[in-house]
Design an enzyme around this catalytic site. Structure first.
Site, short mmCIF file in Angstrom:
data_model
loop_
_atom_site.label_atom_id
_atom_site.label_comp_id
_atom_site.label_asym_id
_atom_site.label_seq_id
_atom_site.Cartn_x
_atom_site.Cartn_y
_atom_site.Cartn_z
CB CYS A 117 -11.82 -8.21 -5.31
SG CYS A 117 -11.18 -7.41 -6.79
CG ASP A 155 -3.82 -5.06 -1.85
OD1 ASP A 155 -4.03 -5.42 -3.02
OD2 ASP A 155 -3.69 -5.87 -0.90
O1 LIG Z 1 -7.13 -10.27 -7.72
C1 LIG Z 1 -6.28 -10.25 -8.60
O2 LIG Z 1 -5.93 -11.26 -9.24
C2 LIG Z 1 -5.60 -8.95 -8.93
C3 LIG Z 1 -4.75 -8.90 -10.05
C4 LIG Z 1 -4.10 -7.70 -10.36
C5 LIG Z 1 -4.31 -6.56 -9.60
C6 LIG Z 1 -5.16 -6.60 -8.49
C7 LIG Z 1 -5.81 -7.80 -8.16
N1 LIG Z 1 -6.65 -7.85 -7.05
C8 LIG Z 1 -6.93 -6.63 -6.36
C9 LIG Z 1 -7.91 -6.72 -5.27
O3 LIG Z 1 -8.69 -5.79 -5.06
C10 LIG Z 1 -7.78 -7.83 -4.28
O4 LIG Z 1 -9.04 -8.07 -3.70
C11 LIG Z 1 -6.80 -7.38 -3.21
O5 LIG Z 1 -5.52 -7.26 -3.79
C12 LIG Z 1 -6.77 -8.34 -2.04
O6 LIG Z 1 -6.44 -9.61 -2.52
P1 LIG Z 1 -6.29 -10.82 -1.44
O7 LIG Z 1 -5.10 -10.49 -0.58
O8 LIG Z 1 -6.10 -12.02 -2.29
O9 LIG Z 1 -7.56 -10.86 -0.63
#
Ligand SMILES: O=C(O)c1ccccc1NCC(=O)[C@H](O)[C@H](O)COP(=O)(O)O
Length: 226
Positions: free
Chosen positions: A8, A131
């Site tokens: 993502c 999440d």
């Molecule tokens: O990724 C972002 O910046 C984001 C911004 C606002 C809402 C959601 C967002 N990401 C969502 C996702 O699907 C991410 O992959 C998920 O939250 C996991 O993130 P991480 O812990 O950094 O792998």
């Protein structure tokens, strides 16, 4: 059992490596201006063009209005929506009437009682994404590299597939799969060298770790007498 991988917050041509080289099944693009991964619909469309037919192209939004969705669908054309805000089941039902793509709804998790929120979405969401719940002062509801206790999902049996997300990386994703047994996993920060800067080698290691966890789970299932 196969575990799909979603990378993502793709922001450059690494998107092609994530799908074609590493084998990720989902490619996520963020449409949320406060995010370091935010893209315009036109830029996301250009990055997603070589992925069409090879991965599910996901548009990630946070409490977006109809105008924002119209722009995303007119210019970017997602295969799936990921709603990462406080969208209600009624909002999801309305979006599914307006657009004919599957909808994945994020459920924020910090403690066991947070899982109770899933029930209301099971009749409308095509997939659930768990999440880590963002802190109250966070500038965004996801992509923070935060995790939650995967044991909260152990034994979870939903009528729709679920994706595990939050603080995953190549070193921990295998354990997360062993404990939570998700249909898919999702990562952003854990495969970056800086916010919004994806690392192709880390993406490859992440997918490799998922495949190894799948194989280990299959072997353990084979040892269980039928
Ligand atoms: O990724 C972002 O910046 C984001 C911004 C606002 C809402 C959601 C967002 N990401 C969502 C996702 O699907 C991410 O992959 C998920 O939250 C996991 O993130 P991480 O812990 O950094 O792998």
């Amino acid at each position: 059992m196969h575990v799909d991988v979603k990378i993502c917050g793709l922001t450059d041509e690494t998107a092609v490596a994530a799908v074609r080289d590493a084998g990720a099944e989902y490619a996520g693009f963020v449409f949320f201006p406060p995010s370091p991964r935010h893209l315009s619909a036109a830029r996301a469309a250009a990055l997603a063009a070589p992925l069409r037919g090879q991965a599910t192209v996901v548009a990630l939004t946070v409490d977006a209005d109809d105008q924002a969705f119209d722009d995303i669908f007119d210019t970017f054309g997602p295969d799936m929506l990921q709603l990462h805000g406080q969208e209600s089941p009624e909002r999801i039902a309305a979006l599914k009437r307006r657009y004919t793509v599957p909808v994945m709804k994020m459920i924020p998790v910090r403690e066991a009682r947070d899982l109770g929120a899933v029930e209301a979405y099971l009749a409308v969401a095509d997939r659930i994404l768990f999440d880590a719940k963002a802190p109250a002062d966070a500038t965004r509801p996801g992509g923070l590299g935060l995790s939650f206790d995967w044991r909260l999902l152990a034994g979870l049996d939903l009528p729709v597939p679920f994706m595990l997300s939050g603080g995953l990386d190549p070193d921990v994703v295998g354990e997360a799969i062993r404990i939570a047994r998700p249909n898919a996993v999702d990562v952003s920060s854990g495969v970056e060298t800086a916010p919004g800067v994806k690392d192709p080698s880390a993406i490859a290691r992440f997918v490799k770790a998922v495949r190894a966890a799948e194989a280990a789970r299959d072997r353990s299932m084979e040892r269980i007498p039928s």
